[in-house]
Design a protein around this motif. Structure first.
Motif, PDB file in Angstrom:
ATOM      1  N   ASN A 120       0.831  -1.208   0.000  1.00 46.66           N
ATOM      2  CA  ASN A 120       0.000   0.000   0.000  1.00 46.66           C
ATOM      3  C   ASN A 120       0.867   1.260   0.000  1.00 46.66           C
ATOM      4  OD1 ASN A 120      -2.381  -1.431   0.017  1.00 46.66           O
ATOM      5  ND2 ASN A 120      -2.654  -1.315   2.231  1.00 46.66           N
ATOM      6  N   LEU A 121       1.959   1.202   0.757  1.00 46.45           N
ATOM      7  CA  LEU A 121       2.868   2.348   0.825  1.00 46.45           C
ATOM      8  C   LEU A 121       3.513   2.617  -0.535  1.00 46.45           C
ATOM      9  CD1 LEU A 121       4.212   4.473   2.634  1.00 46.45           C
ATOM     10  CD2 LEU A 121       5.986   2.796   3.169  1.00 46.45           C
ATOM     11  N   LYS A 122       3.902   1.542  -1.222  1.00 43.94           N
ATOM     12  CA  LYS A 122       4.496   1.697  -2.551  1.00 43.94           C
ATOM     13  C   LYS A 122       3.489   2.264  -3.548  1.00 43.94           C
ATOM     14  CE  LYS A 122       7.338  -0.996  -4.527  1.00 43.94           C
ATOM     15  NZ  LYS A 122       7.957  -2.165  -5.206  1.00 43.94           N
ATOM     16  N   ALA A 123       2.209   1.901  -3.359  1.00 46.72           N
ATOM     17  CA  ALA A 123       1.162   2.373  -4.260  1.00 46.72           C
ATOM     18  C   ALA A 123       0.697   3.784  -3.910  1.00 46.72           C
ATOM     19  CB  ALA A 123      -0.027   1.413  -4.230  1.00 46.72           C
ATOM     20  N   GLY A 124       1.193   4.311  -2.789  1.00 48.30           N
ATOM     21  CA  GLY A 124       0.818   5.669  -2.373  1.00 48.30           C
ATOM     22  C   GLY A 124      -0.548   5.760  -1.751  1.00 48.30           C
ATOM     23  N   VAL A 125      -1.045   4.636  -1.225  1.00 43.14           N
ATOM     24  CA  VAL A 125      -2.359   4.643  -0.562  1.00 43.14           C
ATOM     25  C   VAL A 125      -2.194   4.058   0.840  1.00 43.14           C
ATOM     26  CG1 VAL A 125      -3.879   4.636  -2.550  1.00 43.14           C
ATOM     27  CG2 VAL A 125      -2.863   2.498  -1.826  1.00 43.14           C
ATOM     28  N   LEU A 126      -2.259   4.910   1.833  1.00 46.48           N
ATOM     29  CA  LEU A 126      -1.975   4.465   3.195  1.00 46.48           C
ATOM     30  C   LEU A 126      -2.854   5.197   4.195  1.00 46.48           C
ATOM     31  CD1 LEU A 126       0.123   2.591   4.662  1.00 46.48           C
ATOM     32  CD2 LEU A 126       1.475   4.642   5.052  1.00 46.48           C
ATOM     33  N   PHE A 127      -3.569   4.456   5.045  1.00 45.90           N
ATOM     34  CA  PHE A 127      -4.388   5.033   6.117  1.00 45.90           C
ATOM     35  C   PHE A 127      -5.370   6.077   5.575  1.00 45.90           C
ATOM     36  CE2 PHE A 127      -0.279   4.011   8.372  1.00 45.90           C
ATOM     37  CZ  PHE A 127      -0.750   2.815   8.891  1.00 45.90           C
ATOM     38  N   GLY A 128      -6.157   5.679   4.582  1.00 49.84           N
ATOM     39  CA  GLY A 128      -7.086   6.619   3.959  1.00 49.84           C
ATOM     40  C   GLY A 128      -8.386   6.808   4.711  1.00 49.84           C
ATOM     41  N   ASN A 129      -8.722   5.907   5.641  1.00 54.97           N
ATOM     42  CA  ASN A 129      -9.954   6.061   6.411  1.00 54.97           C
ATOM     43  C   ASN A 129      -9.818   5.380   7.775  1.00 54.97           C
ATOM     44  OD1 ASN A 129     -10.316   3.306   5.945  1.00 54.97           O
ATOM     45  ND2 ASN A 129     -11.536   3.673   4.108  1.00 54.97           N
ATOM     46  N   ILE A 130     -10.872   5.451   8.549  1.00 54.15           N
ATOM     47  CA  ILE A 130     -10.827   4.964   9.934  1.00 54.15           C
ATOM     48  C   ILE A 130     -10.627   3.448   9.998  1.00 54.15           C
ATOM     49  CG2 ILE A 130     -13.321   4.663  10.179  1.00 54.15           C
ATOM     50  CD1 ILE A 130     -10.817   5.992  12.829  1.00 54.15           C
ATOM     51  N   ASP A 131     -11.134   2.712   8.987  1.00 50.78           N
ATOM     52  CA  ASP A 131     -10.987   1.254   8.979  1.00 50.78           C
ATOM     53  C   ASP A 131      -9.519   0.845   8.982  1.00 50.78           C
ATOM     54  OD1 ASP A 131     -13.753   0.925   8.858  1.00 50.78           O
ATOM     55  OD2 ASP A 131     -13.766   1.043   6.677  1.00 50.78           O
ATOM     56  N   SER A 132      -8.719   1.520   8.167  1.00 45.41           N
ATOM     57  CA  SER A 132      -7.296   1.179   8.077  1.00 45.41           C
ATOM     58  C   SER A 132      -6.576   1.460   9.387  1.00 45.41           C
ATOM     59  CB  SER A 132      -6.643   1.948   6.929  1.00 45.41           C
ATOM     60  OG  SER A 132      -6.769   3.339   7.123  1.00 45.41           O
ATOM     61  N   ILE A 133      -6.997   2.490  10.097  1.00 42.15           N
ATOM     62  CA  ILE A 133      -6.365   2.844  11.372  1.00 42.15           C
ATOM     63  C   ILE A 133      -6.740   1.824  12.451  1.00 42.15           C
ATOM     64  CG2 ILE A 133      -6.174   4.621  13.164  1.00 42.15           C
ATOM     65  CD1 ILE A 133      -6.891   6.661  10.910  1.00 42.15           C
ATOM     66  N   VAL A 134      -8.007   1.406  12.465  1.00 48.15           N
ATOM     67  CA  VAL A 134      -8.464   0.388  13.419  1.00 48.15           C
ATOM     68  C   VAL A 134      -7.716  -0.925  13.188  1.00 48.15           C
ATOM     69  CG1 VAL A 134     -10.434  -1.060  14.081  1.00 48.15           C
ATOM     70  CG2 VAL A 134     -10.739   1.404  13.779  1.00 48.15           C
ATOM     71  N   ALA A 135      -7.598  -1.329  11.916  1.00 48.76           N
ATOM     72  CA  ALA A 135      -6.889  -2.569  11.591  1.00 48.76           C
ATOM     73  C   ALA A 135      -5.416  -2.476  11.989  1.00 48.76           C
ATOM     74  CB  ALA A 135      -7.026  -2.858  10.101  1.00 48.76           C
ATOM     75  N   PHE A 136      -4.807  -1.322  11.762  1.00 47.21           N
ATOM     76  CA  PHE A 136      -3.415  -1.116  12.154  1.00 47.21           C
ATOM     77  C   PHE A 136      -3.251  -1.299  13.661  1.00 47.21           C
ATOM     78  CE2 PHE A 136      -0.048   1.868  13.567  1.00 47.21           C
ATOM     79  CZ  PHE A 136       1.038   1.289  12.925  1.00 47.21           C
ATOM     80  N   SER A 137      -4.166  -0.723  14.434  1.00 43.38           N
ATOM     81  CA  SER A 137      -4.109  -0.853  15.895  1.00 43.38           C
ATOM     82  C   SER A 137      -4.247  -2.306  16.322  1.00 43.38           C
ATOM     83  CB  SER A 137      -5.214  -0.008  16.539  1.00 43.38           C
ATOM     84  OG  SER A 137      -5.021   1.360  16.294  1.00 43.38           O
ATOM     85  N   GLY A 138      -5.150  -3.042  15.661  1.00 42.35           N
ATOM     86  CA  GLY A 138      -5.338  -4.455  15.982  1.00 42.35           C
ATOM     87  C   GLY A 138      -4.082  -5.267  15.759  1.00 42.35           C
ATOM     88  N   ASN A 139      -3.356  -4.961  14.683  1.00 40.71           N
ATOM     89  CA  ASN A 139      -2.125  -5.691  14.385  1.00 40.71           C
ATOM     90  C   ASN A 139      -1.000  -5.322  15.342  1.00 40.71           C
ATOM     91  OD1 ASN A 139      -2.168  -7.437  11.712  1.00 40.71           O
ATOM     92  ND2 ASN A 139      -3.582  -5.732  11.422  1.00 40.71           N
ATOM     93  N   ILE A 140      -0.965  -4.074  15.782  1.00 36.75           N
ATOM     94  CA  ILE A 140       0.019  -3.665  16.789  1.00 36.75           C
ATOM     95  C   ILE A 140      -0.253  -4.391  18.107  1.00 36.75           C
ATOM     96  CG2 ILE A 140       0.822  -1.741  18.224  1.00 36.75           C
ATOM     97  CD1 ILE A 140       1.959  -1.638  15.451  1.00 36.75           C
ATOM     98  N   ILE A 141      -1.527  -4.507  18.462  1.00 37.51           N
ATOM     99  CA  ILE A 141      -1.913  -5.241  19.680  1.00 37.51           C
ATOM    100  C   ILE A 141      -1.406  -6.681  19.613  1.00 37.51           C
ATOM    101  CG2 ILE A 141      -3.886  -6.268  20.899  1.00 37.51           C
ATOM    102  CD1 ILE A 141      -5.412  -3.646  20.349  1.00 37.51           C
ATOM    103  N   MET A 142      -1.621  -7.327  18.468  1.00 40.01           N
ATOM    104  CA  MET A 142      -1.197  -8.716  18.318  1.00 40.01           C
ATOM    105  C   MET A 142       0.328  -8.849  18.358  1.00 40.01           C
ATOM    106  SD  MET A 142      -3.820 -10.622  18.274  1.00 40.01           S
ATOM    107  CE  MET A 142      -3.225 -12.181  17.628  1.00 40.01           C
ATOM    108  N   LEU A 143       1.024  -7.925  17.722  1.00 46.57           N
ATOM    109  CA  LEU A 143       2.488  -7.961  17.721  1.00 46.57           C
ATOM    110  C   LEU A 143       3.040  -7.794  19.135  1.00 46.57           C
ATOM    111  CD1 LEU A 143       5.180  -8.047  16.190  1.00 46.57           C
ATOM    112  CD2 LEU A 143       4.981  -5.571  15.854  1.00 46.57           C
TER     113      LEU A 143
END
Length: 257
Positions: free
Chosen positions: A50-73
């Motif tokens: 996504n970063l290479k494609a220039g599309v990153l954290f475009g809405n609240i869903d992506s931020i929630v999912a990011f937080s979930g993955n940080i929790i798991m890590l």
């Protein structure tokens, strides 16, 4: 989409593995850790694409999912140090999978150019990390309150975790929440000024400022021991509740979702 599905699938496999441990006392920690880190790996690959494609954290869903993955890590790393955390693994992995499912309805379309600004990306990444630690702090604060009650009653459930482990993670989570909220607020103000030349117009920045003040008080309360440990745990859990409400209902003026 396939990488998101694999990400969620491995977290659900971790959930089942932890559940088998809790209910059947099966030694599944090796499998559980493998599932967690594989799930994280697939998410990181998708994040990089996504970063290479220039599309990153475009809405609240992506931020929630990011937080979930940080929790798991974070949980996976803590599990390598505190093996007794396996007792509550099914709770954490279910939350991680649930948060990650937000990506299934996340579509990166018509992303505003300002969202690709490095200052905004740092702001969002630090916000996602701070939300993760706030959630972890709230979860382990609740577990700590439950464990304290079990100790008093001398009745221990299958999800019991030694109190010293819970205190360590609660303290670490609260401190990390404050550190990353500080970064989030600073870069949020910088981005807000870059976007519309106004420091305080964005409602999300105002909410983050409130959370920063709340956790500043909580951290110093912890350091100077000016409140009972149980009171701090209640405040930590309450902070998590406020954060969840703010994430769901209050958004950056530039983000839709």
């Amino acid at each position: 989409m396939i990488l998101y599905i694999l990400n969620i699938a491995f977290y659900l496999m971790a959930f089942v593995s932890f559940l088998l441990y809790t209910l059947k006392a099966k030694n599944t920690i090796t499998y559980s850790l493998a599932f967690i880190f594989l799930g994280n790996l697939f998410y990181l690959i998708k994040l990089f694409l996504n970063l290479k494609a220039g599309v990153l954290f475009g809405n609240i869903d992506s931020i929630v999912a990011f937080s979930g993955n940080i929790i798991m890590l974070f949980y996976g790393i803590m599990l390598t140090k505190f093996r007794n955390l396996e007792n509550v693994g099914f709770i954490i992995s279910f939350i991680g999978a649930l948060f990650s499912m937000a990506n299934l309805r996340n579509v990166f379309l018509h992303q505003h150019p300002s969202l690709l600004n490095p200052v905004f990306i740092i702001h969002i990444v630090s916000a996602g990390i701070s939300y993760s630690f706030i959630m972890l702090g709230g979860i382990f604060s609740l577990l700590k309150l439950i464990s304290e009650k079990q100790i008093k009653q001398k009745k221990f459930s299958k999800t019991y975790v030694p109190i010293y482990t819970l205190i360590f993670i609660e303290k670490l989570s609260i401190n990390m929440s404050f550190i990353f909220l500080t970064i989030t607020m600073l870069f949020g103000v910088m981005w807000s000024f870059y976007y519309d030349k106004s420091l305080y117009i964005d409602p999300k920045i105002m909410v983050i400022s409130f959370l920063w003040l709340y956790y500043a008080v909580l951290v110093h309360t912890y350091i100077f021991k000016s409140s009972k440990p149980s009171t701090i745990s209640v405040l930590s859990a309450f902070g998590s509740t406020i954060t969840v409400i703010s994430v769901i209902f209050i958004k950056h003026s530039i983000i839709t979702g």
